[in-house]
Structures are given as C-alpha cells and as structure tokens.
Design a protein around this motif. Structure first.
Motif, PDB file in Angstrom:
ATOM      1  N   ARG A 147     -19.362 -20.861   5.746  1.00 52.53           N
ATOM      2  CA  ARG A 147     -20.570 -20.094   6.061  1.00 52.53           C
ATOM      3  C   ARG A 147     -20.398 -19.139   7.246  1.00 52.53           C
ATOM      4  O   ARG A 147     -21.264 -18.319   7.493  1.00 52.53           O
ATOM      5  N   ALA A 148     -19.299 -19.261   7.958  1.00 52.42           N
ATOM      6  CA  ALA A 148     -19.067 -18.381   9.107  1.00 52.42           C
ATOM      7  C   ALA A 148     -18.485 -17.055   8.627  1.00 52.42           C
ATOM      8  O   ALA A 148     -17.381 -17.013   8.078  1.00 52.42           O
ATOM      9  N   GLY A 149     -19.240 -15.975   8.830  1.00 50.62           N
ATOM     10  CA  GLY A 149     -18.762 -14.688   8.369  1.00 50.62           C
ATOM     11  C   GLY A 149     -17.658 -14.118   9.235  1.00 50.62           C
ATOM     12  O   GLY A 149     -16.736 -13.473   8.744  1.00 50.62           O
ATOM     13  N   ALA A 150     -17.734 -14.316  10.548  1.00 53.79           N
ATOM     14  CA  ALA A 150     -16.756 -13.714  11.451  1.00 53.79           C
ATOM     15  C   ALA A 150     -16.169 -14.695  12.444  1.00 53.79           C
ATOM     16  O   ALA A 150     -15.003 -14.586  12.803  1.00 53.79           O
ATOM     17  N   LEU A 151     -16.964 -15.662  12.908  1.00 50.38           N
ATOM     18  CA  LEU A 151     -16.516 -16.530  14.000  1.00 50.38           C
ATOM     19  C   LEU A 151     -17.030 -17.953  13.793  1.00 50.38           C
ATOM     20  O   LEU A 151     -18.204 -18.168  13.509  1.00 50.38           O
ATOM     21  N   LEU A 152     -16.113 -18.908  13.930  1.00 49.75           N
ATOM     22  CA  LEU A 152     -16.448 -20.334  13.877  1.00 49.75           C
ATOM     23  C   LEU A 152     -16.050 -20.950  15.207  1.00 49.75           C
ATOM     24  O   LEU A 152     -14.887 -20.887  15.606  1.00 49.75           O
ATOM     25  N   ILE A 153     -17.022 -21.535  15.907  1.00 53.45           N
ATOM     26  CA  ILE A 153     -16.787 -22.172  17.201  1.00 53.45           C
ATOM     27  C   ILE A 153     -17.013 -23.671  17.029  1.00 53.45           C
ATOM     28  O   ILE A 153     -18.082 -24.087  16.553  1.00 53.45           O
ATOM     29  N   VAL A 154     -16.027 -24.479  17.402  1.00 51.61           N
ATOM     30  CA  VAL A 154     -16.125 -25.932  17.264  1.00 51.61           C
ATOM     31  C   VAL A 154     -16.072 -26.555  18.651  1.00 51.61           C
ATOM     32  O   VAL A 154     -15.122 -26.346  19.408  1.00 51.61           O
ATOM     33  N   CYS A 155     -17.105 -27.327  18.999  1.00 50.79           N
ATOM     34  CA  CYS A 155     -17.196 -27.993  20.302  1.00 50.79           C
ATOM     35  C   CYS A 155     -17.026 -29.495  20.089  1.00 50.79           C
ATOM     36  O   CYS A 155     -17.860 -30.133  19.424  1.00 50.79           O
ATOM     37  N   GLY A 156     -15.960 -30.058  20.630  1.00 49.47           N
ATOM     38  CA  GLY A 156     -15.735 -31.486  20.439  1.00 49.47           C
ATOM     39  C   GLY A 156     -14.378 -31.904  20.971  1.00 49.47           C
ATOM     40  O   GLY A 156     -13.688 -31.141  21.659  1.00 49.47           O
ATOM     41  N   GLU A 157     -13.991 -33.138  20.637  1.00 49.81           N
ATOM     42  CA  GLU A 157     -12.717 -33.673  21.096  1.00 49.81           C
ATOM     43  C   GLU A 157     -11.587 -33.093  20.244  1.00 49.81           C
ATOM     44  O   GLU A 157     -11.585 -33.254  19.022  1.00 49.81           O
ATOM     45  N   PRO A 158     -10.628 -32.408  20.859  1.00 53.06           N
ATOM     46  CA  PRO A 158      -9.568 -31.752  20.096  1.00 53.06           C
ATOM     47  C   PRO A 158      -8.828 -32.685  19.146  1.00 53.06           C
ATOM     48  O   PRO A 158      -8.551 -32.314  17.999  1.00 53.06           O
ATOM     49  N   GLN A 159      -8.505 -33.903  19.602  1.00 58.18           N
ATOM     50  CA  GLN A 159      -7.754 -34.820  18.746  1.00 58.18           C
ATOM     51  C   GLN A 159      -8.535 -35.165  17.486  1.00 58.18           C
ATOM     52  O   GLN A 159      -7.996 -35.153  16.375  1.00 58.18           O
ATOM     53  N   ARG A 160      -9.831 -35.423  17.660  1.00 55.79           N
ATOM     54  CA  ARG A 160     -10.655 -35.775  16.498  1.00 55.79           C
ATOM     55  C   ARG A 160     -10.786 -34.591  15.550  1.00 55.79           C
ATOM     56  O   ARG A 160     -10.680 -34.729  14.333  1.00 55.79           O
ATOM     57  N   ILE A 161     -10.991 -33.405  16.107  1.00 62.83           N
ATOM     58  CA  ILE A 161     -11.153 -32.208  15.271  1.00 62.83           C
ATOM     59  C   ILE A 161      -9.865 -31.913  14.510  1.00 62.83           C
ATOM     60  O   ILE A 161      -9.885 -31.586  13.317  1.00 62.83           O
ATOM     61  N   ASN A 162      -8.727 -32.044  15.180  1.00 62.95           N
ATOM     62  CA  ASN A 162      -7.451 -31.798  14.511  1.00 62.95           C
ATOM     63  C   ASN A 162      -7.200 -32.801  13.390  1.00 62.95           C
ATOM     64  O   ASN A 162      -6.629 -32.456  12.358  1.00 62.95           O
ATOM     65  N   LEU A 163      -7.620 -34.049  13.589  1.00 63.29           N
ATOM     66  CA  LEU A 163      -7.461 -35.043  12.534  1.00 63.29           C
ATOM     67  C   LEU A 163      -8.282 -34.675  11.306  1.00 63.29           C
ATOM     68  O   LEU A 163      -7.811 -34.777  10.167  1.00 63.29           O
TER      69      LEU A 163
END
Length: 223
Positions: A201-217
C-alpha cells in the motif's frame, strides 16, 4: 530482504515539535526540535450526540508564518524523513523506499508519531499518510471505532487526514503515498500481516518503527 538498522534518512525538513504522545507513553529517544506547533483545526462534527474530545489529528504547519531566529549553538537534529520524488506519481511507483527506525515495542508508536510529524512539517498532506499498528491500537483509532465501524471507515474513504489502522484491518485500507508501521507488540503474525499490507500500500515510502532483529526475521520469512 533483511534490513540493516541505520539512522533513518527522513530528508524532509522538520521544523516543529511532535504532537503530545498518547497518554501513558514515553518516547524512547527524545529528540529536541525548535518552536511550538499551532493547534490542529477541529475535525468536522457529525450529526448526533456530542462526542468526548478525541486525540487531535494534525495538519501541516504554516512554515511561512515562522520567523527565523538568531543562530544558536548546534544541537543534534531530529531524524529526517526522506521525501518521495516530487515528479513521481505514487500510483506508478511499484517498489517503495523502505526505512527502519529502531525502537522498542513500548517506544514504536511514539517513533511513528514523530515520523508523521516530520512528514507533515516537510510538506506531506495528512491524506498522504497511513499508520498501521501491530499491538495496541493508536488512541485515535480506538476513539473513532467507539462510534462505529461505518463512521471509522468513512473517515478513511474521505482521505483528508492521517489514518490509523490495526494490523487486523490493514488489508482493508487503500494505498497511500507513505505508510508507517509501528511494531508496538502483538504476535509475529500481526507484524507479518502489517508489513505485508504496508508494503503493497505504500506508494513511495514505507517507514517501519520497531526492533531491527524482529523486523528482519519477519522480512526474512518472505514478507
């Protein structure tokens, strides 16, 4: 593809402080910013009983009214949000730029709120932004849903303000130029659902706020 945590490059210029965080929350990393922000205009009322005061939605600040002051000592700058290319049509962008803002589950929602503030300060319109939470809903979403599902989604369809959605209903949301995901708790399935919905749903930019390890998993699992 896993993300490498880095200081977010949100390049749109931030000139005002963020809105007051939700009650009971404390931002994990305070970021000093200059000058007060004018209060957001009230949301148009709907017929029916008078509602209790809802968490205020924000509108872009009138930067022309702010007079520059004398130069002062250098201070650490707030993280900047990278703008989409001015000439690009969001509908034609198939792969959004992805940025990671490291944050704990308790601080993810505050980090997302700050990112939204910076986006609005830099010129994004409120209708450009969708915020998805994986754990506790944003106070604005909880308040508006208390008046019924139909009224809540009517505001989404109007597309004239920042819209907050829980991961469970994120797939119902329409595409917007910028999608911000706050990984503020919840099961892994909720994070996977939120990231998958946000990416499409992100047309141009996706920003993810959270713990990097969890997001990468989650991203490494094929989201």
């Amino acid at each position: 593809m896993p993300l490498i945590p880095e200081e977010p490059q949100i390049h749109e210029k931030a000139q005002g402080p963020r809105a007051t965080p939700a009650s009971g929350r404390t931002a994990s990393t305070p970021r000093p910013v200059p000058g007060p922000r004018p209060a957001a205009p009230p949301r148009p009322g709907r017929p029916g009983p008078v509602r209790p005061t809802a968490p205020a939605q924000r509108t872009p600040r009138d930067t022309a009214a702010v007079k520059p002051g004398p130069p002062g000592p250098a201070t650490p700058s707030a993280p900047a949000v990278a703008p989409a290319a001015p000439a690009a049509d969001a509908a034609t962008v198939t792969t959004p730029q992805i940025q990671l803002i490291p944050a704990t589950p308790d601080g993810a929602l505050d980090a997302a709120e700050e990112a939204v503030d910076l986006l609005l300060d830099s010129g994004r319109t409120p209708g450009d932004v969708l915020v998805i939470t994986t754990g506790e809903p944003h106070p604005w979403a909880a308040h508006e849903l208390s008046f019924g599902d139909a009224a809540y989604w009517a505001q989404h369809d109007a597309g004239d303000d920042v819209f907050y959605a829980d991961a469970a209903v994120a797939e119902r949301a329409k595409s917007r130029a910028v999608v911000v995901v706050a990984v503020n708790g919840g099961p892994e399935a909720a994070a996977a659902t939120a990231l998958a919905a946000a990416h499409t749903r992100a047309g141009a930019l996706l920003i993810v706020c959270g713990e990097p390890q969890r997001i990468n998993l989650v991203l490494g699992a094929g989201v």
